[in-house]
Structure formats: structure tokens, C-alpha cells
Design a protein around this motif. Structure first.
Motif, PDB file in Angstrom:
ATOM      1  N   PRO A  16       0.902  -1.360  -0.064  1.00  0.00           N
ATOM      2  CA  PRO A  16      -0.068  -0.014  -0.091  1.00  0.00           C
ATOM      3  C   PRO A  16       0.949   1.483  -0.011  1.00  0.00           C
ATOM      4  CG  PRO A  16      -1.072  -1.641   1.438  1.00  0.00           C
ATOM      5  CD  PRO A  16       0.409  -2.185   1.081  1.00  0.00           C
ATOM      6  N   PRO A  17       1.944   1.546   0.732  1.00  0.00           N
ATOM      7  CA  PRO A  17       2.789   2.793   0.657  1.00  0.00           C
ATOM      8  C   PRO A  17       3.424   2.985  -0.639  1.00  0.00           C
ATOM      9  CG  PRO A  17       3.176   1.483   2.491  1.00  0.00           C
ATOM     10  CD  PRO A  17       2.565   0.493   1.837  1.00  0.00           C
ATOM     11  N   ILE A  18       3.573   1.803  -1.644  1.00  0.00           N
ATOM     12  CA  ILE A  18       4.588   2.133  -2.721  1.00  0.00           C
ATOM     13  C   ILE A  18       3.827   3.323  -3.500  1.00  0.00           C
ATOM     14  CG2 ILE A  18       5.115   1.085  -4.896  1.00  0.00           C
ATOM     15  CD1 ILE A  18       5.622  -1.572  -3.314  1.00  0.00           C
ATOM     16  N   ARG A  19       4.230   4.169  -3.657  1.00  0.00           N
ATOM     17  CA  ARG A  19       3.719   5.377  -4.530  1.00  0.00           C
ATOM     18  C   ARG A  19       3.198   4.837  -5.833  1.00  0.00           C
ATOM     19  NH1 ARG A  19       7.030  10.577  -3.011  1.00  0.00           N
ATOM     20  NH2 ARG A  19       6.856  10.625  -0.780  1.00  0.00           N
ATOM     21  N   LYS A  20       3.932   4.527  -6.734  1.00  0.00           N
ATOM     22  CA  LYS A  20       3.567   4.055  -8.187  1.00  0.00           C
ATOM     23  C   LYS A  20       3.521   2.567  -8.304  1.00  0.00           C
ATOM     24  CE  LYS A  20       4.734   4.699 -13.173  1.00  0.00           C
ATOM     25  NZ  LYS A  20       5.527   5.146 -13.921  1.00  0.00           N
ATOM     26  N   LYS A  21       2.210   2.088  -8.385  1.00  0.00           N
ATOM     27  CA  LYS A  21       1.775   0.647  -8.680  1.00  0.00           C
ATOM     28  C   LYS A  21       0.878   0.399  -9.690  1.00  0.00           C
ATOM     29  CE  LYS A  21      -0.541   0.878  -4.172  1.00  0.00           C
ATOM     30  NZ  LYS A  21       0.212   2.094  -3.340  1.00  0.00           N
ATOM     31  N   GLU A  22       1.239   1.030 -10.783  1.00  0.00           N
ATOM     32  CA  GLU A  22       0.473   0.889 -12.140  1.00  0.00           C
ATOM     33  C   GLU A  22       0.282  -0.410 -12.733  1.00  0.00           C
ATOM     34  OE1 GLU A  22      -0.509   2.962 -16.669  1.00  0.00           O
ATOM     35  OE2 GLU A  22       0.719   3.854 -14.996  1.00  0.00           O
ATOM     36  N   ARG A  23       1.737  -1.002 -12.559  1.00  0.00           N
ATOM     37  CA  ARG A  23       1.855  -2.375 -13.197  1.00  0.00           C
ATOM     38  C   ARG A  23       2.502  -3.183 -12.351  1.00  0.00           C
ATOM     39  NH1 ARG A  23       3.614  -2.738 -19.314  1.00  0.00           N
ATOM     40  NH2 ARG A  23       2.587  -4.719 -19.075  1.00  0.00           N
ATOM     41  N   PHE A  50      -5.111  -4.165   8.705  1.00  0.00           N
ATOM     42  CA  PHE A  50      -4.401  -3.089   7.699  1.00  0.00           C
ATOM     43  C   PHE A  50      -5.195  -2.815   6.430  1.00  0.00           C
ATOM     44  CE2 PHE A  50      -0.860  -5.747   9.476  1.00  0.00           C
ATOM     45  CZ  PHE A  50       0.167  -4.535   9.657  1.00  0.00           C
ATOM     46  N   GLN A  51      -6.100  -3.453   6.323  1.00  0.00           N
ATOM     47  CA  GLN A  51      -7.295  -3.156   5.447  1.00  0.00           C
ATOM     48  C   GLN A  51      -8.701  -3.428   5.808  1.00  0.00           C
ATOM     49  OE1 GLN A  51      -6.623  -2.135   2.047  1.00  0.00           O
ATOM     50  NE2 GLN A  51      -4.557  -1.716   2.804  1.00  0.00           N
ATOM     51  N   PRO A  52      -9.198  -2.633   6.672  1.00  0.00           N
ATOM     52  CA  PRO A  52     -10.503  -2.744   7.528  1.00  0.00           C
ATOM     53  C   PRO A  52     -11.616  -2.989   6.390  1.00  0.00           C
ATOM     54  CG  PRO A  52      -9.177  -0.899   8.626  1.00  0.00           C
ATOM     55  CD  PRO A  52      -8.538  -1.129   7.244  1.00  0.00           C
ATOM     56  N   GLY A  53     -12.416  -3.843   6.595  1.00  0.00           N
ATOM     57  CA  GLY A  53     -13.479  -4.151   5.897  1.00  0.00           C
ATOM     58  C   GLY A  53     -13.355  -4.938   4.752  1.00  0.00           C
ATOM     59  N   GLY A  64      -8.432 -19.607  -7.804  1.00  0.00           N
ATOM     60  CA  GLY A  64      -7.448 -19.528  -6.653  1.00  0.00           C
ATOM     61  C   GLY A  64      -6.397 -18.749  -6.689  1.00  0.00           C
ATOM     62  N   PHE A  65      -6.289 -17.773  -7.697  1.00  0.00           N
ATOM     63  CA  PHE A  65      -4.979 -17.111  -7.904  1.00  0.00           C
ATOM     64  C   PHE A  65      -5.301 -15.661  -7.291  1.00  0.00           C
ATOM     65  CE2 PHE A  65      -4.849 -19.629 -11.695  1.00  0.00           C
ATOM     66  CZ  PHE A  65      -3.583 -20.340 -11.487  1.00  0.00           C
ATOM     67  N   ALA A  66      -4.171 -14.799  -7.017  1.00  0.00           N
ATOM     68  CA  ALA A  66      -3.825 -13.887  -6.026  1.00  0.00           C
ATOM     69  C   ALA A  66      -4.269 -12.490  -6.515  1.00  0.00           C
ATOM     70  CB  ALA A  66      -2.654 -14.018  -5.484  1.00  0.00           C
ATOM     71  N   GLU A  67      -4.628 -12.399  -7.881  1.00  0.00           N
ATOM     72  CA  GLU A  67      -4.741 -10.933  -8.530  1.00  0.00           C
ATOM     73  C   GLU A  67      -5.762 -10.183  -7.537  1.00  0.00           C
ATOM     74  OE1 GLU A  67      -3.410 -13.530 -11.787  1.00  0.00           O
ATOM     75  OE2 GLU A  67      -4.665 -13.513 -10.313  1.00  0.00           O
ATOM     76  N   PRO A  68      -6.866 -10.607  -7.333  1.00  0.00           N
ATOM     77  CA  PRO A  68      -7.717  -9.834  -6.378  1.00  0.00           C
ATOM     78  C   PRO A  68      -7.028  -9.041  -5.252  1.00  0.00           C
ATOM     79  CG  PRO A  68      -8.835 -11.620  -7.075  1.00  0.00           C
ATOM     80  CD  PRO A  68      -7.535 -11.893  -7.522  1.00  0.00           C
ATOM     81  N   LEU A  69      -6.165  -9.919  -4.626  1.00  0.00           N
ATOM     82  CA  LEU A  69      -5.483  -9.244  -3.470  1.00  0.00           C
ATOM     83  C   LEU A  69      -4.689  -8.181  -3.815  1.00  0.00           C
ATOM     84  CD1 LEU A  69      -4.283  -9.204  -0.539  1.00  0.00           C
ATOM     85  CD2 LEU A  69      -2.652 -10.983  -1.256  1.00  0.00           C
ATOM     86  N   PHE A  70      -3.927  -8.084  -4.964  1.00  0.00           N
ATOM     87  CA  PHE A  70      -3.016  -6.799  -5.116  1.00  0.00           C
ATOM     88  C   PHE A  70      -3.787  -6.144  -5.654  1.00  0.00           C
ATOM     89  CE2 PHE A  70      -0.502 -10.945  -5.484  1.00  0.00           C
ATOM     90  CZ  PHE A  70       0.315 -10.719  -4.468  1.00  0.00           C
ATOM     91  N   GLU A  71      -4.749  -6.400  -6.294  1.00  0.00           N
ATOM     92  CA  GLU A  71      -5.752  -4.969  -6.978  1.00  0.00           C
ATOM     93  C   GLU A  71      -6.597  -4.345  -5.741  1.00  0.00           C
ATOM     94  OE1 GLU A  71      -8.351  -7.499  -9.275  1.00  0.00           O
ATOM     95  OE2 GLU A  71      -6.877  -7.523 -10.895  1.00  0.00           O
ATOM     96  N   ALA A  72      -6.750  -5.066  -4.638  1.00  0.00           N
ATOM     97  CA  ALA A  72      -7.416  -4.590  -3.333  1.00  0.00           C
ATOM     98  C   ALA A  72      -6.388  -3.645  -2.779  1.00  0.00           C
ATOM     99  CB  ALA A  72      -8.028  -5.759  -2.457  1.00  0.00           C
ATOM    100  N   GLY A  74      -4.218  -1.553  -4.109  1.00  0.00           N
ATOM    101  CA  GLY A  74      -4.046  -0.598  -4.923  1.00  0.00           C
ATOM    102  C   GLY A  74      -3.190  -0.726  -6.161  1.00  0.00           C
ATOM    103  N   VAL A  75      -3.008  -2.044  -6.404  1.00  0.00           N
ATOM    104  CA  VAL A  75      -2.268  -2.081  -7.976  1.00  0.00           C
ATOM    105  C   VAL A  75      -3.198  -1.994  -9.107  1.00  0.00           C
ATOM    106  CG1 VAL A  75      -0.907  -3.827  -9.329  1.00  0.00           C
ATOM    107  CG2 VAL A  75      -0.413  -3.635  -6.746  1.00  0.00           C
TER     108      VAL A  75
END
Length: 249
Positions: A16-23, A50-53, A64-72, A74-75
Motif C-alpha cells: 500500500p505505501p508504494i507510490r507508483k503501482k500501476e503495473r 491493515f485493510q479494514p472491511g 485460486g489466484f491472487a490478482e484480487p488481493l493485489f488489486e485490493a 491498490g495495484v
């Protein structure tokens, strides 16, 4: 490997603190590995902190893949690279060979959640990981550190982090952690042997479970290769001191 409880404890703090996380690029399409009820409950407590809610159940998909986690976290665009597309990776490439020019410098975040230890040509694979990063990009790795015998070709030690990423490629080492797979043992930070001028002594710190070498580095904004070949930190001091003694003889 994939995103398990141990990795999640770190990723929730780091991304989350990484400023640029477009890709973001995952080396190997990572899965969520939080199926055990006890670990799922623990993971939900982490998310609540860390991510309430947000809950693990919301992030789970049938594949089973993890893309939704990283999108949540902020990526904006999460992609993956693997040797083949058997798991639906975005790109198919053998990391034993240099990456194609169209992928060089394209990613703000590159995640190795357990892939590079399966690549025989470590030098080329690590160089590829560096080259995939955009200037100022962040590389995150959960590598097999101890008790992963027969998992892949290699287990990695912290010298790799400091000698390759820091001194050979000029990256900032933001974190280097000995991270047990399960929370019954505490993680601890690892110092650069070159800076301490002594080899790490781990005999009394190792624990009887699998542990990761978890580290985070940031690529410099401008190319700054310091040397062509990594050298082990504590030895460089010994060689330097021996040379000084000979000069003074």
C-alpha cells in the motif's frame, strides 16, 4: 509457492505505501494459499488491521489466484510471467534466457513468490528480475531460506540480497527478513555482512520449520551497476585487510 499467511503479513505492510503501482508482474502466477480454517481466521484478523472491511472470502476466486488481493491493495494492472501458460500466465518466457526487450523496465512492482529457485541459471534469472523493473520499481521476494530441501534447485541466503541487489545492481535494500512459514516462531531482520564485517551466525536462530528469505529492494532511478560479479561481503573485507597488511609489510 504462493501467498500464504507469512507472506501476507509482509505484503499488507509493503504494497500500500508504494507510490507508483500501476503495473505489477508476478513471477509465476501466484495463488492464495489460505485454505486452512485457522490460517484463514488469522488472515482475516490481519486484513481487519491493515485493510479494514476487506476479508479473505472477498478475495477468493474459483481459480485460486491472487490478482484480487493485489488489486485490493491498490495495484492497477496485475500480470504474470511463467515458463508456460499452463496456469494462464500473461507472458510465457524461460527465465534461463534474457527477457525480451518489450518487457524491459515495464513494471513498478515485481513479485517472486517462489519461482526463481526453480530456475537453474540464477545469474540470468536475477538479472531478468532486475531488468523487468521500471526505474524506481520495487522487487519483493519470498524465497526459500531454510528447510526447503528438495523444493527446487536452490535455497537462498541473505548474501544474495546484499551482494547482488545492493552492491552489484545499486539497489536500496528496504527489508531483509528471516520469516518462518508459521507464526509460532518470530521473524527477525538480517544485517548486511559487508557492513557488519562478519559472517552471519545463524546456528542459534534457526527454527524447526520452513522459513523464507523475505526481502524488498528498490531499483535506482538511474543505472548504477557497481560491479559485474557479486562477491561475498565478509570475504571482501578479509581480502582488503590482507592486501593492506601486504602493502604495509
Amino acid at each position: 509457492m504462493g501467498v500464504d499467511y507469512a507472506s501476507l503479513t509482509q505484503l499488507l505492510k509493503i504494497i500500500p505505501p508504494i507510490r507508483k503501482k500501476e503495473r505489477m508482474l508476478m513471477l509465476g502466477r501466484q495463488s492464495l494459499q489460505l485454505n486452512r480454517p485457522r490460517l484463514k481466521r488469522a488472515a482475516n484478523r490481519l486484513l481487519d488491521e491493515f485493510q479494514p472491511g476487506l476479508t479473505i472470502e472477498e478475495l477468493e476466486r474459483e481459480n485460486g489466484f491472487a490478482e484480487p488481493l493485489f488489486e485490493a491493495l491498490g495495484v492497477q494492472h496485475v500480470q504474470s510471467l511463467d515458463y508456460s501458460q499452463f496456469e494462464g500466465a500473461s507472458f510465457a518466457h524461460d527465465l534461463n534466457t534474457p527477457i525480451p526487450s518489450e518487457l524491459v523496465g515495464k513494471f513498478d512492482i515485481v513479485l517472486d513468490g517462489g519461482t526463481l529457485e526453480h530456475v537453474f541459471d540464477v545469474k540470468t534469472a536475477m538479472t531478468n528480475a532486475f531488468d523487468l523493473l521500471a526505474p524506481g520499481g520495487t522487487f519483493i521476494a519470498a524465497s526459500p531460506g531454510n528447510n526447503w530441501f528438495a523444493h527446487g534447485f536452490y535455497q537462498f541466503g541473505p548474501e544474495l540480497v546484499f551482494s547482488f541487489w545492493k552492491r552489484t545492481k545499486g539497489c536500496d535494500v528496504l527489508q531483509c527478513t528471516f520469516l518462518p512459514e508459521f507464526p509460532r516462531d518470530a521473524p527477525f531482520e538480517i544485517e548486511d555482512p559487508y557492513e557488519t564485517k562478519r559472517r552471519l551466525r545463524m546456528a542459534k536462530k534457526l527454527v524447526p520449520q520452513r522459513c523464507y528469505l523475505f526481502y524488498v529492494v528498490r531499483k535506482p532511478l538511474e543505472a548504477s551497476d557497481v560491479s559485474e560479479t557479486p562477491l561475498q561481503g565478509d570475504y571482501t573485507h578479509r581480502w582488503s585487510e590482507a592486501g593492506s597488511d601486504e602493502d604495509g609489510a
